[in-house]
Enzyme design. Structure first.
Site, PDB file in Angstrom:
ATOM      1  N   LYS A 217       0.833  -1.209   0.000  1.00 29.76           N
ATOM      2  CA  LYS A 217       0.000   0.000   0.000  1.00 29.76           C
ATOM      3  C   LYS A 217       0.867   1.258   0.000  1.00 29.76           C
ATOM      4  O   LYS A 217       0.593   2.225  -0.727  1.00 29.76           O
ATOM      5  CB  LYS A 217      -0.930  -0.004   1.230  1.00 29.76           C
ATOM      6  CG  LYS A 217      -1.642   1.315   1.531  1.00 29.76           C
ATOM      7  CD  LYS A 217      -2.639   1.715   0.459  1.00 29.76           C
ATOM      8  CE  LYS A 217      -3.267   3.075   0.741  1.00 29.76           C
ATOM      9  NZ  LYS A 217      -4.310   3.054   1.774  1.00 29.76           N
ATOM     10  N   ILE A 218       1.923   1.253   0.793  1.00 25.48           N
ATOM     11  CA  ILE A 218       2.804   2.417   0.870  1.00 25.48           C
ATOM     12  C   ILE A 218       3.547   2.605  -0.450  1.00 25.48           C
ATOM     13  O   ILE A 218       3.706   3.740  -0.928  1.00 25.48           O
ATOM     14  CB  ILE A 218       3.784   2.262   2.045  1.00 25.48           C
ATOM     15  CG1 ILE A 218       3.014   2.263   3.379  1.00 25.48           C
ATOM     16  CG2 ILE A 218       4.826   3.370   2.037  1.00 25.48           C
ATOM     17  CD1 ILE A 218       2.081   3.443   3.579  1.00 25.48           C
TER      18      ILE A 218
END
Length: 285
Positions: A168-169
């Site tokens: 996600k990051i």
């Protein structure tokens, strides 16, 4: 299977509503904002007085809260009622290292834990078309896939605990760098008499075409900064990325430049605006 949902903010509200609509058993809800709980209760959810009551009644406990400290607080609070019959899914976007710590804490009770952060924004949450990245034991992730599919249409396991958050990051860092590239080149085009619609059309003809511009061009042209994904949440994700890169010994100059833009916006007090507001910062308002 009874599901509990903690955190009914911009994204959580719509994610939970999709579960309520599609699940054939009780969905319990809790948020510190009473009105949010009442709204979901009006749509068929069962209200709880606190997260402990919710965790006691639920087989699957889902959390969607803003920051690392909030996730840690949620699971610390409910630790005493967790056992081997329960599965916890944290869908918040937090530091991967914190999520790994929480997973260890939860698993000591016999309960299972996985991270499942989401990509895309409010319209996709409403439509149940989010992208979801799973991190956790494979058997737990696969068991929970049908529940996650209530909220998203693309669900992928990235590895063990914390790996959904790492992905996600990485995803959000790429998007913020694309966003910054759009902002800079769009500002340059405007200064030379090219309109936003013409810029967007021209970009679509070549290799610069991108999902962010396709989705945001009309709103940028209309100066519509209605919040679908907040500036402050995007800034949080940028900072998580830079912390993760530091932990890994990796230099990310592109994301460091993005971080400067977001730091400026937070200092100016526009954290509640939509993240499109970065365009105003880059062009000089």
């Amino acid at each position: 299977m009874k599901i509990g949902f903690i955190g009914l903010g911009i994204m959580g509200e719509s994610m939970c509503e999709n579960i309520v609509k599609k699940h054939d058993d009780t969905v319990y809800v809790f948020d510190f904002v009473k009105e949010k709980v009442e709204l979901l209760a009006s749509k068929g959810a069962a209200a709880c007085a606190d997260s402990v009551e919710l965790a006691e009644k639920s087989d699957v406990i889902i959390s969607m809260v803003p920051k690392s400290e909030h996730s840690r607080s949620v699971y610390t609070a409910i630790l005493g009622v967790l056992n081997e019959s329960k599965i916890c899914i944290d869908m918040s976007t937090i530091d991967p290292s914190v999520s790994v710590d929480i997973s260890g804490m939860v698993k000591k009770t016999g309960a299972q834990f996985m991270d499942a952060p989401v990509v895309k924004s409010k319209p996709a949450a409403v439509a149940g078309k989010l992208g979801i990245y799973m991190g956790g034991d494979e058997d737990v992730c696969e068991k929970m896939r049908p529940i996650l599919l209530y909220m998203g249409e693309n669900v992928i396991r990235m590895g063990g605990n914390g790996k959904g958050l790492v992905m996600k990051i990485c995803h959000n860092a790429l998007v913020t760098q694309i966003q910054n590239g759009v902002n800079e080149t769009l500002a340059l085009a405007q200064k030379n008499g090219i309109s936003i619609p013409d810029y967007a059309t021209a970009i679509s003809y070549g290799g610069g075409q991108n999902f962010y511009l396709d989705g945001q061009a009309a709103k940028l042209a209309a100066e519509d900064y209605t919040t679908a994904f907040s500036f402050e949440n995007a800034a949080k994700d940028v900072n998580i990325c830079m912390n993760l890169a530091k932990e890994c010994g990796l230099d990310m100059p592109g994301e460091a430049n993005v971080q400067k833009v977001y730091q400026k916006g937070m200092e100016m007090g526009i954290g509640k605006d939509d993240w499109r507001s970065t365009f105003k910062l880059v062009r000089g308002y």
